[in-house]
Design an enzyme around this catalytic site. Structure first.
Site, PDB file in Angstrom:
ATOM      1  N   ASN A  35      29.832 -20.542  12.225  1.00 29.81           N
ATOM      2  CA  ASN A  35      30.516 -19.286  12.537  1.00 29.81           C
ATOM      3  C   ASN A  35      31.333 -18.808  11.333  1.00 29.81           C
ATOM      4  O   ASN A  35      32.241 -17.995  11.478  1.00 29.81           O
ATOM      5  CB  ASN A  35      31.458 -19.476  13.728  1.00 29.81           C
ATOM      6  CG  ASN A  35      30.708 -19.922  14.968  1.00 29.81           C
ATOM      7  OD1 ASN A  35      29.669 -19.355  15.292  1.00 29.81           O
ATOM      8  ND2 ASN A  35      31.208 -20.941  15.651  1.00 29.81           N
ATOM      9  N   HIS A 122      33.532 -18.344  27.606  1.00 26.19           N
ATOM     10  CA  HIS A 122      33.475 -19.609  26.849  1.00 26.19           C
ATOM     11  C   HIS A 122      34.100 -20.790  27.613  1.00 26.19           C
ATOM     12  O   HIS A 122      34.992 -20.621  28.444  1.00 26.19           O
ATOM     13  CB  HIS A 122      34.234 -19.404  25.532  1.00 26.19           C
ATOM     14  CG  HIS A 122      34.077 -20.516  24.565  1.00 26.19           C
ATOM     15  ND1 HIS A 122      35.054 -21.442  24.325  1.00 26.19           N
ATOM     16  CD2 HIS A 122      33.030 -20.859  23.765  1.00 26.19           C
ATOM     17  CE1 HIS A 122      34.640 -22.298  23.406  1.00 26.19           C
ATOM     18  NE2 HIS A 122      33.417 -21.964  23.048  1.00 26.19           N
ATOM     19  N   GLU A 168      35.191 -11.983  26.689  1.00 22.92           N
ATOM     20  CA  GLU A 168      35.086 -12.128  25.239  1.00 22.92           C
ATOM     21  C   GLU A 168      34.790 -10.745  24.669  1.00 22.92           C
ATOM     22  O   GLU A 168      34.357  -9.843  25.394  1.00 22.92           O
ATOM     23  CB  GLU A 168      33.947 -13.090  24.876  1.00 22.92           C
ATOM     24  CG  GLU A 168      34.289 -14.534  25.163  1.00 22.92           C
ATOM     25  CD  GLU A 168      33.134 -15.500  24.915  1.00 22.92           C
ATOM     26  OE1 GLU A 168      32.346 -15.284  23.976  1.00 22.92           O
ATOM     27  OE2 GLU A 168      33.034 -16.469  25.683  1.00 22.92           O
ATOM     28  N   SER A 172      29.343 -15.360  22.203  1.00 19.86           N
ATOM     29  CA  SER A 172      28.940 -16.245  21.111  1.00 19.86           C
ATOM     30  C   SER A 172      27.522 -16.769  21.244  1.00 19.86           C
ATOM     31  O   SER A 172      26.936 -17.210  20.263  1.00 19.86           O
ATOM     32  CB  SER A 172      29.912 -17.417  21.035  1.00 19.86           C
ATOM     33  OG  SER A 172      29.924 -18.125  22.254  1.00 19.86           O
ATOM     34  N   ASP A 197      39.069 -12.482  24.376  1.00 19.22           N
ATOM     35  CA  ASP A 197      38.818 -13.551  23.406  1.00 19.22           C
ATOM     36  C   ASP A 197      37.998 -12.923  22.270  1.00 19.22           C
ATOM     37  O   ASP A 197      36.799 -12.696  22.405  1.00 19.22           O
ATOM     38  CB  ASP A 197      38.052 -14.673  24.118  1.00 19.22           C
ATOM     39  CG  ASP A 197      37.714 -15.818  23.186  1.00 19.22           C
ATOM     40  OD1 ASP A 197      37.810 -15.632  21.959  1.00 19.22           O
ATOM     41  OD2 ASP A 197      37.339 -16.896  23.695  1.00 19.22           O
ATOM     42  N   HIS A 200      34.886 -14.228  17.958  1.00 20.83           N
ATOM     43  CA  HIS A 200      33.766 -13.922  17.055  1.00 20.83           C
ATOM     44  C   HIS A 200      33.863 -12.523  16.456  1.00 20.83           C
ATOM     45  O   HIS A 200      33.089 -12.180  15.561  1.00 20.83           O
ATOM     46  CB  HIS A 200      32.431 -14.107  17.792  1.00 20.83           C
ATOM     47  CG  HIS A 200      32.217 -15.538  18.167  1.00 20.83           C
ATOM     48  ND1 HIS A 200      31.587 -16.446  17.355  1.00 20.83           N
ATOM     49  CD2 HIS A 200      32.632 -16.245  19.265  1.00 20.83           C
ATOM     50  CE1 HIS A 200      31.584 -17.638  17.925  1.00 20.83           C
ATOM     51  NE2 HIS A 200      32.218 -17.535  19.093  1.00 20.83           N
ATOM     52  N   LYS A 249      36.615 -19.277  12.391  1.00 17.82           N
ATOM     53  CA  LYS A 249      35.293 -18.656  12.286  1.00 17.82           C
ATOM     54  C   LYS A 249      35.304 -17.745  11.046  1.00 17.82           C
ATOM     55  O   LYS A 249      35.318 -18.268   9.936  1.00 17.82           O
ATOM     56  CB  LYS A 249      34.958 -17.964  13.593  1.00 17.82           C
ATOM     57  CG  LYS A 249      35.019 -18.968  14.771  1.00 17.82           C
ATOM     58  CD  LYS A 249      34.590 -18.420  16.070  1.00 17.82           C
ATOM     59  CE  LYS A 249      34.995 -19.294  17.253  1.00 17.82           C
ATOM     60  NZ  LYS A 249      34.527 -20.666  17.231  1.00 17.82           N
TER      61      LYS A 249
HETATM   62  C1  LIG Z   1      34.356 -17.423  22.355  1.00 18.97           C
HETATM   63  C2  LIG Z   1      35.104 -18.606  21.861  1.00 18.97           C
HETATM   64  N1  LIG Z   1      36.381 -18.766  22.235  1.00 18.97           N
HETATM   65  C3  LIG Z   1      37.103 -19.826  21.825  1.00 18.97           C
HETATM   66  C4  LIG Z   1      36.553 -20.787  21.013  1.00 18.97           C
HETATM   67  C5  LIG Z   1      37.377 -21.963  20.616  1.00 18.97           C
HETATM   68  O1  LIG Z   1      37.923 -21.746  19.340  1.00 18.97           O
HETATM   69  P1  LIG Z   1      38.179 -22.974  18.377  1.00 18.97           P
HETATM   70  O2  LIG Z   1      36.866 -23.325  17.783  1.00 18.97           O
HETATM   71  O3  LIG Z   1      39.178 -22.464  17.383  1.00 18.97           O
HETATM   72  O4  LIG Z   1      38.730 -24.082  19.205  1.00 18.97           O
HETATM   73  C6  LIG Z   1      35.229 -20.657  20.590  1.00 18.97           C
HETATM   74  C7  LIG Z   1      34.635 -21.694  19.714  1.00 18.97           C
HETATM   75  O5  LIG Z   1      33.499 -21.952  19.630  1.00 18.97           O
HETATM   76  C8  LIG Z   1      34.475 -19.544  21.030  1.00 18.97           C
HETATM   77  O6  LIG Z   1      33.200 -19.376  20.677  1.00 18.97           O
END
Ligand SMILES: Cc1ncc(COP(=O)(O)O)c(C=O)c1O
Length: 397
Positions: A35, A122, A168, A172, A197, A200, A249
């Site tokens: 990412n 997520h 989100e 992702s 969220d 990405h 990311k």
């Molecule tokens: C949509 C989403 N939210 C939260 C996270 C978690 O973030 P972190 O990798 O900083 O723990 C991810 C990680 O893959 C994600 O894809």
């Protein structure tokens, strides 16, 4: 094997039988899976920034919880800078997006409230749902009418609590974008909170890398923000929007920032258990994150380079990947079957491409896929060669 371990061994065998056993593997091949969208994580420019940060004498470890001796100047500086930059009244820094997402839902929604979340949200949000006192219900993916129906149902059943919509910005595993403006409208109509969220979207999209949530709040950036002309004199008017931006990311480092009102931030500081009872993230990382956010803001070429690569990928991957928002860096190639997915990933890995297979429970059953990610770590020729390899692979798999 110790007899106590047998049950775990059996579980692993069952997973393997379903084609779902996971294993760690090292970095190998051209990056079509990270990412690290802007290619910053291993870059010289970020390494130079890290040297500069180190020379300031910032501590590497925090030494304690933020509420005790672990609250360093670097944390406060990052939060103040990021609040202005992203246009929130306040920000709270966490060691990871997972920790921040689970903390926010575990802490803010109260008993009697309802959380309506997108069906494809997520795992870190699900973790928050496991911990929350509020009720929660899933709404069909990106379907604003389904969110509206869930609100109507909750009220019709006599629900009187606060409503939380959790989505989100850019999904992702599917690479599609949420209808954020319509969700915000719905949240406003029902006096609900909207938790976005932007893991990405942050850095990858938006002016100066402010992310996909930015345009919802762009008119309320505060004094001192990069765009003073857009400062709004009523900073509270959009505070039903809470945004999570991860730093691991596009920003190339690690950690996460929760953008929210000062009241909610204070509540989190007093009530979020994973914030209170945990050693604060590295002050060095806080300063480096600040440097990374600034770097993205002042280097539009990073986003432009990514856009060019995405456009090329849209052209070459189109036959294998259908998604509603082509111009995002995530290209799922749906294979369906778990074993077939992993065989396809292994084939591409043998050709020198680091493409990973994604299986349930990360994605819904029957939708196992290759998750191809376009980053600035690849050259244009790599994208063309990858598309050719996918074409060869689909002939025999
Ligand atoms: C949509 C989403 N939210 C939260 C996270 C978690 O973030 P972190 O990798 O900083 O723990 C991810 C990680 O893959 C994600 O894809």
């Amino acid at each position: 094997m110790h007899s106590l371990e047998k049950v775990y061994q059996q579980h692993l065998l069952d997973l393997a039988g379903e084609g779902r056993e996971r294993q760690l593997s090292t970095l190998n091949g051209i990056d079509f899976s990270s990412n690290d969208y802007l290619g910053l994580a291993g870059s010289d420019v970020l390494r130079d920034a890290a040297r500069t940060v180190l020379e300031t004498g910032v501590a590497l470890g925090s030494g304690g919880s933020r509420l005790l001796r672990g609250n360093h100047y670097a944390h406060a500086a990052l939060e103040e800078f990021a609040a202005k930059h992203f246009g929130h009244q306040a920000m709270l820094f966490f060691g990871s997006g997972f920790a921040a997402n689970s903390a926010v839902l575990a802490t803010l929604p109260q008993r009697g409230d309802i959380i309506i979340h997108d069906a494809l949200i997520h795992a870190s949000t699900h973790e928050g749902l496991r911990l929350t006192r509020a009720d929660h219900i899933s709404a069909a993916h990106n379907d604003v009418a389904a969110f509206a129906d869930a609100i109507a149902h909750y009220r019709a059943q006599g629900g009187t609590g606060r409503i939380w919509l959790a989505v989100e910005s850019l999904y992702s595993m599917d690479g599609d974008i949420a209808p954020l403006a319509d969700l915000k409208k719905l949240a406003d109509e029902h006096d609900a909170f909207l938790l976005i969220d932007d893991a990405h979207g942050g850095g990858t999209f938006g002016e100066e890398g402010r992310g996909l949530a930015d345009y919802l709040i762009a008119d309320r950036r505060y004094e001192g923000a990069a765009h003073n002309d857009t400062v709004h004199d009523d900073p509270m008017h959009a505070d039903n929007v809470i945004v999570l931006r991860t730093l691991g990311k596009a920003f190339g480092v690690e950690g996460a920032l929760l953008g929210m009102s000062s009241v909610l931030r204070d509540f989190m500081i007093n009530r979020a258990r994973s914030f209170i009872f945990s050693t604060a993230p590295s002050p060095f990382m806080a300063s480096l994150a600040q440097a990374a956010i600034s770097l993205v803001a002042k280097t539009p070429q990073l986003q432009a380079n990514l856009e060019q690569r995405i456009s090329l990928a849209v052209h070459h991957l189109k036959p294998y990947c259908k998604k509603p928002d082509p111009h995002t860096p995530i290209f799922p190639v749906i294979m369906g079957d778990n074993d077939r997915t992993m065989q396809a990933a292994a084939y591409l890995q043998k050709q020198g491409f680091d493409v990973r297979g994604i299986r349930p429970p990360t994605v819904p059953k029957g939708t196992s896929r290759l998750r191809i990610v376009i980053t600035n770590n690849v050259e244009k020729g790599d994208i063309i060669r990858l598309a050719d390899s996918i074409d060869d692979l689909l002939d025999f798999i």
